[in-house]
Scaffold this motif. Structure first.
Motif, mmCIF file in Angstrom:
data_model
loop_
_atom_site.group_PDB
_atom_site.id
_atom_site.type_symbol
_atom_site.label_atom_id
_atom_site.label_comp_id
_atom_site.label_asym_id
_atom_site.label_seq_id
_atom_site.Cartn_x
_atom_site.Cartn_y
_atom_site.Cartn_z
ATOM 1 N N SER A 187 13.304 25.296 18.365
ATOM 2 C CA SER A 187 12.772 24.093 17.741
ATOM 3 C C SER A 187 12.141 23.131 18.753
ATOM 4 C CB SER A 187 13.872 23.380 16.957
ATOM 5 O OG SER A 187 13.359 22.238 16.335
ATOM 6 N N TYR A 188 12.849 22.811 19.820
ATOM 7 C CA TYR A 188 12.334 21.852 20.800
ATOM 8 C C TYR A 188 11.024 22.342 21.409
ATOM 9 C CZ TYR A 188 11.955 18.989 24.977
ATOM 10 O OH TYR A 188 11.481 18.150 25.959
ATOM 11 N N GLU A 189 11.022 23.580 21.873
ATOM 12 C CA GLU A 189 9.830 24.138 22.500
ATOM 13 C C GLU A 189 8.683 24.233 21.503
ATOM 14 O OE1 GLU A 189 12.858 25.541 22.679
ATOM 15 O OE2 GLU A 189 13.356 25.388 24.809
ATOM 16 N N ARG A 226 8.173 22.344 18.793
ATOM 17 C CA ARG A 226 7.626 21.010 18.497
ATOM 18 C C ARG A 226 6.768 20.493 19.647
ATOM 19 N NH1 ARG A 226 8.438 18.893 13.195
ATOM 20 N NH2 ARG A 226 9.849 20.384 12.264
ATOM 21 N N ARG A 227 7.181 20.766 20.878
ATOM 22 C CA ARG A 227 6.361 20.363 22.027
ATOM 23 C C ARG A 227 5.030 21.117 22.014
ATOM 24 N NH1 ARG A 227 7.646 17.362 26.185
ATOM 25 N NH2 ARG A 227 6.518 18.657 27.645
#
Length: 93
Positions: free
Chosen positions: A74-76, A78-79
């Motif tokens: 998720s984090y990667e 979204r970035r």
């Protein structure tokens, strides 16, 4: 970071969602009074803008889920999505 490819349609939805969120914030700043002091017209415009923001966010989330790449990263993801929407110079705004 895993190599994540973001379709342009998702990047556009990200920009649309961000613009809708900013429109709500700009409306609130332009009034510069506590929400309980807003006129009926100001409140109606705020409600309209908030509904548009929620619809844009929901459309973006549905497209992300349909794309299926976000699971487990998720984090990667979204970035990568923001980078696709705003370019290499995106610094996390």
């Amino acid at each position: 970071m895993a190599d994540i490819t973001i379709p342009e349609t998702l990047a556009e939805l990200q920009r649309t969602s961000d613009a809708a969120r900013e429109a709500v914030a700009a409306h609130q700043r332009s009034i510069d009074r506590h929400v309980l002091e807003w006129t009926d017209a100001e409140r109606a415009e705020g409600d309209r803008l908030q509904a548009a923001r929620e619809a844009a966010a929901a459309e973006l989330q549905a497209a992300i889920e349909a794309d299926g790449q976000e699971v487990g990263q998720s984090y990667e993801y979204r970035r990568a999505l923001r980078k696709a929407a705003y370019g290499e110079g995106y610094a996390g705004q």
